[in-house]
Design an enzyme around this catalytic site. Sequence first.
Site, mmCIF file in Angstrom:
data_model
loop_
_atom_site.group_PDB
_atom_site.id
_atom_site.type_symbol
_atom_site.label_atom_id
_atom_site.label_comp_id
_atom_site.label_asym_id
_atom_site.label_seq_id
_atom_site.Cartn_x
_atom_site.Cartn_y
_atom_site.Cartn_z
ATOM 1 N N ARG A 134 45.042 38.280 61.270
ATOM 2 C CA ARG A 134 44.359 39.557 61.040
ATOM 3 C C ARG A 134 43.620 40.074 62.275
ATOM 4 O O ARG A 134 43.150 41.209 62.274
ATOM 5 C CB ARG A 134 43.393 39.449 59.856
ATOM 6 C CG ARG A 134 42.238 38.489 60.045
ATOM 7 C CD ARG A 134 41.279 38.538 58.847
ATOM 8 N NE ARG A 134 40.220 37.549 58.943
ATOM 9 C CZ ARG A 134 39.081 37.597 58.268
ATOM 10 N NH1 ARG A 134 38.854 38.604 57.457
ATOM 11 N NH2 ARG A 134 38.168 36.666 58.392
ATOM 12 N N ASP B 74 33.389 36.627 43.187
ATOM 13 C CA ASP B 74 34.368 36.063 44.116
ATOM 14 C C ASP B 74 35.193 35.046 43.319
ATOM 15 O O ASP B 74 34.758 33.917 43.123
ATOM 16 C CB ASP B 74 33.628 35.393 45.296
ATOM 17 C CG ASP B 74 34.567 35.043 46.442
ATOM 18 O OD1 ASP B 74 35.793 35.187 46.262
ATOM 19 O OD2 ASP B 74 34.077 34.618 47.509
ATOM 20 N N HIS C 176 44.702 41.100 51.276
ATOM 21 C CA HIS C 176 43.281 41.192 50.885
ATOM 22 C C HIS C 176 42.891 42.665 50.664
ATOM 23 O O HIS C 176 42.036 43.210 51.377
ATOM 24 C CB HIS C 176 42.474 40.563 52.027
ATOM 25 C CG HIS C 176 41.055 40.212 51.739
ATOM 26 N ND1 HIS C 176 40.127 41.124 51.283
ATOM 27 C CD2 HIS C 176 40.398 39.036 51.868
ATOM 28 C CE1 HIS C 176 38.960 40.515 51.158
ATOM 29 N NE2 HIS C 176 39.099 39.243 51.500
ATOM 30 N N GLU D 151 43.176 41.120 45.408
ATOM 31 C CA GLU D 151 44.060 40.557 46.433
ATOM 32 C C GLU D 151 45.100 39.677 45.767
ATOM 33 O O GLU D 151 44.743 38.776 45.018
ATOM 34 C CB GLU D 151 43.221 39.691 47.386
ATOM 35 C CG GLU D 151 41.941 40.365 47.826
ATOM 36 C CD GLU D 151 40.885 39.370 48.315
ATOM 37 O OE1 GLU D 151 41.263 38.292 48.831
ATOM 38 O OE2 GLU D 151 39.698 39.656 48.189
ATOM 39 N N ARG E 148 36.852 45.592 58.532
ATOM 40 C CA ARG E 148 36.382 45.533 57.136
ATOM 41 C C ARG E 148 36.965 46.690 56.321
ATOM 42 O O ARG E 148 36.465 47.806 56.367
ATOM 43 C CB ARG E 148 34.854 45.604 57.133
ATOM 44 C CG ARG E 148 34.231 45.588 55.759
ATOM 45 C CD ARG E 148 34.197 44.240 55.130
ATOM 46 N NE ARG E 148 33.448 43.275 55.901
ATOM 47 C CZ ARG E 148 33.574 41.952 55.728
ATOM 48 N NH1 ARG E 148 34.398 41.457 54.826
ATOM 49 N NH2 ARG E 148 32.867 41.112 56.479
HETATM 50 O O1 TA6 Z 1 38.788 37.146 49.315
HETATM 51 C C1 TA6 Z 1 37.445 36.943 49.088
HETATM 52 C C2 TA6 Z 1 36.848 36.260 50.292
HETATM 53 O O2 TA6 Z 1 37.498 35.054 50.557
HETATM 54 C C3 TA6 Z 1 35.361 36.120 50.041
HETATM 55 O O3 TA6 Z 1 34.952 34.788 49.883
HETATM 56 C C4 TA6 Z 1 34.727 36.848 51.182
HETATM 57 O O4 TA6 Z 1 34.188 36.042 52.122
HETATM 58 C C5 TA6 Z 1 35.832 37.758 51.658
HETATM 59 O O5 TA6 Z 1 37.028 37.077 51.448
HETATM 60 C C6 TA6 Z 1 35.749 38.413 53.017
HETATM 61 O O6 TA6 Z 1 35.885 37.534 54.073
HETATM 62 P P1 TA6 Z 1 35.616 38.025 55.547
HETATM 63 O O7 TA6 Z 1 35.897 36.843 56.427
HETATM 64 O O8 TA6 Z 1 36.582 39.154 55.810
HETATM 65 O O9 TA6 Z 1 34.186 38.491 55.587
#
Ligand code: TA6
Length: 281
Positions: free
Chosen positions: A85, A199, A155, A256, A62
């Site tokens: 990832r 979002d 991201h 992103e 994260r």
């Molecule tokens: O980029 C935004 C997103 O697609 C959100 O919808 C949110 O879920 C985020 O990515 C993070 O995703 P993750 O799977 O890393 O928790």
Amino acid sequence: MIEAIEHIEFHGMPAVRISAPDGAQATILRHGAQVVSWIPAGGEERLFLSENAKFERGVPVRGGIPICFPQFGSRGPLPKHGFVRTVEWDFDSGRSGSDFATATMALGDDDVSREIWPHAFHAELTVLLSGKRLDVELGVRNPGDETISFTCALHSYLAVREVEEAQIQGLRGLRYLDATKGTEHRESGTELMIEAETDRIYFDAQKPVLVSERGRSLGLSAENLPDVVVWNPWEHLSATLPDMTKLGFRRMLCIEHGAIGKPVVLPAGAEWWGRQSLLAL
Ligand code: TA6
């Protein structure tokens, strides 16, 4: 003297740290080829990394700049944000000069990836560090004999002092999907402020995005990554994410760049690249 390219451990995981002579520094995990730290020359850390981030095989980290490939989000049948990832990439090469340092990580298909996505691919992530600028470029080649198509994103989790005070400019007039509601809109404001769960996918952005805060700003631009996602989970969603601290959402803002609205189509033998550039101002 600090070596320009160092192989280090970062939270117990193999990583590459690149340092430019001007003091700029970036750290890239082999796990996901994820940039997890960027300190521009003469500056401070500009990427958010959750204090509760998990550094475990097969688990997304994260923070930093996760690579979403070959699927952005849940817009398809693959695992959310694809699979690259959470797998270990190879260190391919590194180089430095009087005012830059760069490293390239590489990943190809294997038996495990073909179980998830039955295609041949070769991906490279090149990170170029120079002064107050960071370029992150994802390159994809199709070594197979069938056309492949994918969506993707870099991201980026930006570190912000206080998310409610950050002003985001450069999105006015763009069509966007509000993914919290599934509705489409057109951005009418000159400045976007984050005051709740956000979002959004902005499509076909032409201009750079500027994030301004008290005493500092960050410019983001891209090539071949036409869409811009703005994400902050805010309090309630954040509380459901075990790798976030209670107040972590206040210190992060995801901006992103991706190819999301229109998938990239790569015929056999073809190559593509997309780049996001961050400039600390
Ligand atoms: O980029 C935004 C997103 O697609 C959100 O919808 C949110 O879920 C985020 O990515 C993070 O995703 P993750 O799977 O890393 O928790």
